[in-house]
Design an enzyme around this catalytic site. Structure first.
Site, PDB file in Angstrom:
ATOM      1  N   THR A 190     -63.773 112.249  57.253  1.00  8.16           N
ATOM      2  CA  THR A 190     -64.165 113.099  58.276  1.00  8.16           C
ATOM      3  C   THR A 190     -64.350 114.417  58.165  1.00  8.16           C
ATOM      4  O   THR A 190     -64.142 114.055  56.530  1.00  8.16           O
ATOM      5  CB  THR A 190     -62.588 113.363  59.446  1.00  8.16           C
ATOM      6  OG1 THR A 190     -62.116 113.899  58.849  1.00  8.16           O
ATOM      7  CG2 THR A 190     -62.316 112.020  60.367  1.00  8.16           C
TER       8      THR A 190
ATOM      9  N   TYR B 298     -49.130 122.112  57.792  1.00  6.78           N
ATOM     10  CA  TYR B 298     -48.806 121.031  57.840  1.00  6.78           C
ATOM     11  C   TYR B 298     -47.846 119.636  58.325  1.00  6.78           C
ATOM     12  O   TYR B 298     -48.123 119.162  59.131  1.00  6.78           O
ATOM     13  CB  TYR B 298     -50.129 120.178  56.939  1.00  6.78           C
ATOM     14  CG  TYR B 298     -51.073 119.707  57.475  1.00  6.78           C
ATOM     15  CD1 TYR B 298     -51.924 119.267  58.239  1.00  6.78           C
ATOM     16  CD2 TYR B 298     -50.933 117.255  57.490  1.00  6.78           C
ATOM     17  CE1 TYR B 298     -52.574 117.980  59.164  1.00  6.78           C
ATOM     18  CE2 TYR B 298     -51.580 116.568  57.931  1.00  6.78           C
ATOM     19  CZ  TYR B 298     -52.712 116.770  58.682  1.00  6.78           C
ATOM     20  OH  TYR B 298     -53.519 115.663  59.300  1.00  6.78           O
TER      21      TYR B 298
HETATM   22  P1  NAD Z   1     -61.698 116.996  62.129  1.00  4.36           P
HETATM   23  O1  NAD Z   1     -62.005 118.666  61.261  1.00  4.36           O
HETATM   24  O2  NAD Z   1     -63.479 116.728  61.940  1.00  4.36           O
HETATM   25  O3  NAD Z   1     -61.940 117.934  64.338  1.00  4.36           O
HETATM   26  C1  NAD Z   1     -60.550 118.542  63.878  1.00  4.36           C
HETATM   27  C2  NAD Z   1     -61.212 118.846  65.854  1.00  4.36           C
HETATM   28  O4  NAD Z   1     -60.339 119.606  66.593  1.00  4.36           O
HETATM   29  C3  NAD Z   1     -62.565 120.443  65.805  1.00  4.36           C
HETATM   30  O5  NAD Z   1     -63.456 119.631  66.540  1.00  4.36           O
HETATM   31  C4  NAD Z   1     -62.271 121.174  65.858  1.00  4.36           C
HETATM   32  O6  NAD Z   1     -63.195 122.537  66.819  1.00  4.36           O
HETATM   33  C5  NAD Z   1     -61.095 121.292  66.882  1.00  4.36           C
HETATM   34  N1  NAD Z   1     -60.390 122.041  67.440  1.00  4.36           N
HETATM   35  C6  NAD Z   1     -59.753 123.067  66.168  1.00  4.36           C
HETATM   36  N2  NAD Z   1     -58.838 123.935  66.615  1.00  4.36           N
HETATM   37  C7  NAD Z   1     -58.920 123.499  67.762  1.00  4.36           C
HETATM   38  C8  NAD Z   1     -58.147 124.408  68.790  1.00  4.36           C
HETATM   39  N3  NAD Z   1     -57.349 125.312  68.268  1.00  4.36           N
HETATM   40  N4  NAD Z   1     -58.214 123.812  69.857  1.00  4.36           N
HETATM   41  C9  NAD Z   1     -59.333 122.795  70.431  1.00  4.36           C
HETATM   42  N5  NAD Z   1     -59.999 122.196  69.547  1.00  4.36           N
HETATM   43  C10 NAD Z   1     -59.731 122.211  67.618  1.00  4.36           C
HETATM   44  O7  NAD Z   1     -60.200 116.811  62.043  1.00  4.36           O
HETATM   45  P2  NAD Z   1     -60.183 114.899  62.075  1.00  4.36           P
HETATM   46  O8  NAD Z   1     -60.217 114.912  59.986  1.00  4.36           O
HETATM   47  O9  NAD Z   1     -61.150 114.117  62.902  1.00  4.36           O
HETATM   48  O10 NAD Z   1     -58.833 114.775  62.214  1.00  4.36           O
HETATM   49  C11 NAD Z   1     -57.972 114.536  63.973  1.00  4.36           C
HETATM   50  C12 NAD Z   1     -56.955 115.038  64.047  1.00  4.36           C
HETATM   51  O11 NAD Z   1     -56.069 113.977  63.146  1.00  4.36           O
HETATM   52  C13 NAD Z   1     -56.275 115.836  63.616  1.00  4.36           C
HETATM   53  O12 NAD Z   1     -55.118 116.387  64.494  1.00  4.36           O
HETATM   54  C14 NAD Z   1     -55.537 115.785  61.609  1.00  4.36           C
HETATM   55  O13 NAD Z   1     -54.626 116.788  61.610  1.00  4.36           O
HETATM   56  C15 NAD Z   1     -55.474 114.049  62.305  1.00  4.36           C
HETATM   57  N6  NAD Z   1     -55.456 113.292  60.957  1.00  4.36           N
HETATM   58  C16 NAD Z   1     -56.725 113.294  60.490  1.00  4.36           C
HETATM   59  C17 NAD Z   1     -56.610 112.538  59.082  1.00  4.36           C
HETATM   60  C18 NAD Z   1     -57.892 112.855  57.928  1.00  4.36           C
HETATM   61  O14 NAD Z   1     -57.735 111.913  57.047  1.00  4.36           O
HETATM   62  N7  NAD Z   1     -59.458 113.220  58.360  1.00  4.36           N
HETATM   63  C19 NAD Z   1     -55.306 111.941  58.818  1.00  4.36           C
HETATM   64  C20 NAD Z   1     -54.482 112.001  59.320  1.00  4.36           C
HETATM   65  C21 NAD Z   1     -54.367 112.653  60.440  1.00  4.36           C
END
Ligand code: NAD
Length: 239
Positions: free
Chosen positions: A173, A138
């Site tokens: 989330t 990651y």
């Molecule tokens: P989440 O799991 O709620 O949503 C992620 C979405 O991506 C899901 O709908 C999933 O189906 C989709 N997805 C996964 N693999 C896929 C693929 N191969 N093709 C198409 N869609 C795909 O996650 P989130 O918390 O909303 O995170 C969104 C982004 O923000 C991510 O890149 C995550 O790394 C980043 N992020 C999240 C956080 C956090 O605390 N939630 C912090 C920093 C960064």
């Protein structure tokens, strides 16, 4: 009357991507969602099943988008495992979605983005900037997103396409809620580790993305905003 603006949002079925899609739609944008699974569709004018880690799947969906003002790369996955035991398949999945997927989507939509002098917003993470044990895939994938953002931003500036990354701290989330549920994450510890004393809400990231599309940010490209409540700046000296 001004032309309706259009966005493609990956990861639109959950979390940050869903909040971004809803916020943009609320502001009058036409939003195309790309995800590997359907969500509730709130705010979407259009949805396509896309696996962002599969370049052909991305290219097929991109062929339906002739012009767009904004691409938000929010599809992402995590994995927690000691590096000595991390399976190649798991490494490839995390890097494939988070880093390769971000590149495939930006590359495939470059013609559509340049047609409207558009903006790409990539979701990185505080873990692009700080090492966290057990998160090698990651952390490395998100650090890659930061440099990819800079490279594309520099390369595509002459085409009027800007590329910006956002590095959130912990955001409330489903991804994070799962960590609370299985004991991998502790909400009180995360809040205590964050100078602002709380997690972010997905709507705050959505507001930021919409703000970045505005004229005051027209000079912003090839850089990363640490939207983390002070998380990365804090040296966590005992206090
Ligand atoms: P989440 O799991 O709620 O949503 C992620 C979405 O991506 C899901 O709908 C999933 O189906 C989709 N997805 C996964 N693999 C896929 C693929 N191969 N093709 C198409 N869609 C795909 O996650 P989130 O918390 O909303 O995170 C969104 C982004 O923000 C991510 O890149 C995550 O790394 C980043 N992020 C999240 C956080 C956090 O605390 N939630 C912090 C920093 C960064």
């Amino acid at each position: 009357m001004s032309r309706q603006r259009h966005a493609v949002v990956t990861g639109s079925s959950s979390g940050i991507g869903a909040a971004v899609a809803a916020r943009l739609a609320g502001a009058g944008w036409a939003v195309t969602g790309w995800d590997r699974r359907p969500g509730d569709g709130t705010g979407l004018a259009d949805w396509r099943r896309v696996d962002v880690s599969d370049a052909e799947s991305v290219q097929a969906a991109a062929r339906e988008v002739t012009e767009t003002d904004l691409l938000v790369n929010s599809a992402g996955v995590g994995a927690i495992a000691p590096s000595a035991e991390l399976k190649p398949r798991t490494w490839e999945r995390v890097v494939g979605v988070n880093l390769s997927g971000t590149f495939y989507c930006a590359q495939a939509l470059f013609p559509a983005l340049s047609a409207r002098r558009g903006l790409v917003v990539n979701l990185a993470s505080v873990m692009a900037h700080r090492a966290v044990p057990g998160r090698a895939a990651y952390c490395a994938s998100k650090a890659g997103v930061v440099m990819l953002t800079e490279t594309l931003g520099v390369e595509w500036a002459e085409h009027g396409v800007r590329v910006v990354a956002v590095s959130p701290g912990y955001v409330r989330t489903p991804l994070v809620a799962e960590g609370f549920a299985n004991g991998n994450l502790d909400e009180a510890a995360i809040a205590a580790r964050t100078p602002l004393g709380r997690l972010a809400e997905p709507e705050e990231i959505a507001d930021l993305v919409l703000t970045l599309t505005g004229a005051p940010f027209a000079y912003l490209t090839a850089t990363t905003l640490r939207f983390d409540g002070g998380w990365t700046a804090d040296g966590v000296f005992p206090r």
